[in-house]
Design a protein around this motif. Structure first.
Motif, short mmCIF file in Angstrom:
data_model
loop_
_atom_site.label_atom_id
_atom_site.label_comp_id
_atom_site.label_asym_id
_atom_site.label_seq_id
_atom_site.Cartn_x
_atom_site.Cartn_y
_atom_site.Cartn_z
N ASP A 9 -3.17 -11.54 -7.59
CA ASP A 9 -4.05 -10.76 -8.46
C ASP A 9 -3.36 -9.45 -8.85
O ASP A 9 -2.68 -8.83 -8.03
N THR A 10 -3.56 -9.02 -10.09
CA THR A 10 -2.93 -7.78 -10.54
C THR A 10 -3.64 -6.57 -9.97
O THR A 10 -4.81 -6.63 -9.58
N GLN A 11 -2.93 -5.46 -9.92
CA GLN A 11 -3.47 -4.20 -9.47
C GLN A 11 -3.51 -3.24 -10.65
O GLN A 11 -2.57 -3.21 -11.46
N LYS A 12 -4.56 -2.47 -10.75
CA LYS A 12 -4.77 -1.57 -11.88
C LYS A 12 -3.55 -0.68 -12.16
O LYS A 12 -3.14 -0.53 -13.31
N ASP A 13 -2.96 -0.12 -11.12
CA ASP A 13 -1.83 0.81 -11.31
C ASP A 13 -0.56 0.13 -11.82
O ASP A 13 0.33 0.81 -12.33
N TYR A 14 -0.45 -1.18 -11.63
CA TYR A 14 0.78 -1.89 -11.99
C TYR A 14 0.58 -2.99 -13.03
O TYR A 14 1.48 -3.77 -13.29
N ARG A 15 -0.61 -3.09 -13.59
CA ARG A 15 -0.96 -4.16 -14.52
C ARG A 15 0.10 -4.30 -15.60
O ARG A 15 0.58 -3.31 -16.10
N PRO A 16 0.59 -5.47 -15.89
CA PRO A 16 0.10 -6.79 -15.55
C PRO A 16 0.65 -7.34 -14.24
O PRO A 16 0.55 -8.53 -13.97
N PHE A 17 1.26 -6.48 -13.43
CA PHE A 17 1.85 -6.92 -12.17
C PHE A 17 0.94 -6.58 -11.00
O PHE A 17 -0.02 -5.83 -11.14
N CYS A 18 1.29 -7.10 -9.82
CA CYS A 18 0.49 -6.83 -8.63
C CYS A 18 1.04 -5.65 -7.84
O CYS A 18 0.34 -5.06 -7.03
#
Length: 58
Positions: A9-18
């Motif tokens: 699942d992606t993380q808000k701070d690194y979107r589109p990455f996790c």
């Protein structure tokens, strides 16, 4: 949305990455030429062949 590198699942701070790690992996792929945008322009093919020839000479 899942991370394009590891599918977590992606993380808000690194979107589109996790994570920063997956973002860095993606950047490294772009910088190394692992990713490429396809082209049908004959000049692009000629330039690529010239660059390959130069690399082989060194």
């Amino acid at each position: 949305m899942s991370c394009p590198i590891c599918a977590k699942d992606t993380q808000k701070d690194y979107r589109p990455f996790c994570s920063k790690r997956c973002a860095d992996v993606d950047l490294a792929k772009w910088m190394s030429g692992s990713y490429a945008v396809p082209s049908t322009d004959p000049e692009d093919a000629e330039r690529a062949m010239d660059e390959l020839d130069q690399t082989r000479k060194h």
